[in-house]
Design an enzyme around this catalytic site. Structure first.
Site, PDB file in Angstrom:
ATOM      1  N   ASP A  54       0.562  -1.107   0.082  1.00 14.98           N
ATOM      2  CA  ASP A  54       0.206   0.227   0.239  1.00 14.98           C
ATOM      3  C   ASP A  54       0.858   1.395  -0.157  1.00 14.98           C
ATOM      4  O   ASP A  54       1.674   1.423   0.957  1.00 14.98           O
ATOM      5  CB  ASP A  54      -0.857   0.133   0.867  1.00 14.98           C
ATOM      6  CG  ASP A  54      -2.014  -1.342   1.324  1.00 14.98           C
ATOM      7  OD1 ASP A  54      -1.139  -1.880   0.673  1.00 14.98           O
ATOM      8  OD2 ASP A  54      -1.430  -1.051   2.574  1.00 14.98           O
ATOM      9  N   GLU A 237     -10.369  -2.536   4.563  1.00 13.47           N
ATOM     10  CA  GLU A 237      -9.371  -1.977   4.958  1.00 13.47           C
ATOM     11  C   GLU A 237      -8.819  -0.399   3.866  1.00 13.47           C
ATOM     12  O   GLU A 237      -9.780   0.259   3.654  1.00 13.47           O
ATOM     13  CB  GLU A 237      -8.172  -2.293   3.986  1.00 13.47           C
ATOM     14  CG  GLU A 237      -8.115  -3.764   4.346  1.00 13.47           C
ATOM     15  CD  GLU A 237      -6.611  -5.181   4.218  1.00 13.47           C
ATOM     16  OE1 GLU A 237      -6.634  -5.911   5.083  1.00 13.47           O
ATOM     17  OE2 GLU A 237      -6.673  -5.526   3.489  1.00 13.47           O
TER      18      GLU A 237
END
Ligand code: FRU
Length: 511
Positions: A54, A237
């Site tokens: 990420d 998430e």
């Protein structure tokens, strides 16, 4: 079921990481090949070596865009997470910086965000030199193994030199996990003009929690969102929340991004969004079903920049998917980020929808003049670049290369649908999930001569349709670059076409 999946992914990655770590030490690379390896992206950020997932801590400060990222500097699979760091002045080319955050006694450093505390509300800097503050998740693997559920907490670190060096707050964690929520993570923090305070979004398994703070250190929960809305095929998430004007109206709406793994419409992980309203502490929406920020499979965990100079919404996502992200066929590094994109809201009869556009700054990476493209004929400088054309009605566009590999884009105006098949796109053998089924997205506004724009790189394709009305992001692993396009049914002449090819220079080339 959902939790077991997530834990399994993390545990497998850890075991693999431990095994490969020893191998790595024994065989240092023979000669530097960095940024010329097979599949190495030339228009996209990727770390010099090792595993990345990420984007984290996207923040602009003093002329510099920071990109922190989930990083495991020992191997090319997921492992104990750090925050890697790179900087840019145009969001296109990047300078590598030293690793910013290392795991410590509270755990690995999972995803999170960064802000500039201009008013020094935290007291961690001064008004003259305001601190850059990162809020991130601590993941304590030992505690998880011991069978506890409170192994994720939120930590704080700050920098007084524009992100170069970081100090962990000495009373971490700033948010504990008293309700023992297993998936309790990914804080996105922003300055909230409505409350004149800081707001944090956190995911908690199947919903988002909104928290508030006056000083970035003491936090109180204010509301929850989403238990019964949107997609729930996996764990939520990496949330985000921001206001955007709706083009052509005087309305401002709020957009919440929530990534989900698994449970995306094209398999594996993906990012849904909700359009609604935010009163400063609570987000509400009439929307029941999820919308998706990208119709491709490879845009995950994306979030937007804090403090951009002109207030525009710049977005970057991880250009991969947990369904196969740890198996893609690269050796020195693994995975890259999407191009940075600007988000806005377009009005449609069904309500506001995201528009996603590549940055104008990309144009300054053009190399030489654009070339007119004849269908079925190779263009002369096959490399990374920008292919532009148009589609009308129902048409099939096939991108192919000298190795006979292809990606097929089917535009169906009559069915309001775009489909992409990458099953013959080169190396697809590394994972059954990679090309198991064509990916599909809704095309809500087909029109004659709709512009289509492809950014082609060594291992990715980003397709923007219309004026960024639809976007599809996908990884591909061809053995030679894409160098021709065919169009069926053909609109007429094969040489007199609307297609053009603009080669682009590598963002890693020194100037
Ligand atoms: C999303 C994610 C986050 C987590 C991080 C761990 O891809 O699972 O929820 O913080 O990756 O690397």
């Amino acid at each position: 079921m959902i939790r077991v999946f997530r834990t399994a992914v993390l545990t497998c990655a850890l075991l693999a990481a431990a095994a490969c770590q020893n191998k790595k030490e024994a065989t240092p690379p023979e000669e530097p090949t960095a940024y010329h390896e097979a599949y190495r992206p030339q228009l996209h950020f990727s770390p010099e070596a090792h595993w990345m997932n990420d984007p984290n801590g996207l923040v602009y400060h003093q002329g510099v865009y920071h990109l922190f990222y989930q990083y495991y500097p020992e191997d090319i699979v997921w492992g104990p997470m750090h925050w890697g760091h790179a900087t840019s002045t145009d969001l296109v080319s990047w300078t590598h910086q030293p690793v910013a955050l290392f795991p410590d006694e509270h755990g690995y450093i999972f995803s999170g965000s960064a802000v500039v505390d201009t008013q020094n509300t935290s007291g961690l800097g001064t008004l003259e030199n305001p601190p850059m503050v990162a809020l991130y998740t601590y993941h304590k693997a030992e505690r998880e193994k011991e069978g506890f559920n409170d192994f994720q907490t939120q930590g704080l670190a700050y920098s007084l030199d524009n992100g170069q060096t970081w100090t962990k707050y000495d009373r971490n964690p700033v948010i504990k996990n008293p309700n023992s929520i297993r998936d309790f993570r990914d804080p996105k923090v922003f300055w909230n003009d409505l409350t004149q305070a800081w707001t944090m979004l956190l995911v908690a398994g199947d919903h988002v929690q909104i928290w508030g703070s006056k000083n970035l250190i003491d936090w109180a929960q204010q509301s929850t969102f989403g238990h019964e809305l949107g997609a729930h095929g996996g764990v939520w998430e990496c949330p985000d929340l921001f206001a955007l004007p709706v083009e052509g109206t005087d309305q401002v709406r709020w957009v919440m991004l929530v990534s989900i793994n698994p449970g995306a419409p094209n398999g594996g992980s993906g990012t849904q969004y909700f359009v609604g309203d935010f009163d400063g502490t609570k987000f509400t929406t009439d929307q029941k079903d999820p919308l998706w920020i990208d119709g491709g499979t490879d845009n995950y965990a994306g979030v937007t920049y804090n403090h951009t100079p002109d207030g525009s919404r710049q977005f970057i996502g991880w250009m991969s998917n947990w369904a196969y992200g740890q198996e893609t066929p690269t050796k020195e590094w693994r995975s890259s980020m999407t191009l940075a994109r600007t988000l806005s809201l377009r009005a449609t009869p069904q309500g506001p929808r995201l528009r996603t556009k590549p940055l104008p700054a990309l144009a300054s990476y053009s190399q030489g003049a654009a070339e007119a493209v004849a269908v079925d004929q190779p263009w002369t400088q096959p490399s990374q670049g920008h292919l532009q054309g148009q589609v009308s009605g129902d048409q099939v566009l096939t991108l192919s290369n000298a190795s006979g590999q292809s990606v097929v884009f089917t535009f169906e105006a009559t069915k309001n649908r775009i489909t992409v098949d990458r099953s013959a796109s080169g190396d697809v053998s590394f994972s059954e999930a990679f090309a198991a089924a064509p990916m599909q997205m809704d095309w809500d506004n087909p029109a004659d001569n709709t512009p289509v724009s492809f950014y082609l790189d060594a291992s990715s394709i980003e397709l923007f349709v219309g004026d960024g009305d639809q976007v599809m992001t996908l990884q591909v692993f061809p053995t030679t670059p894409w160098d021709r396009i065919s169009v069926a049914p053909s609109p007429g002449s094969t040489t007199d076409t609307p297609w053009s090819w603009q080669p682009m220079r590598s963002i890693w080339e020194k100037h």
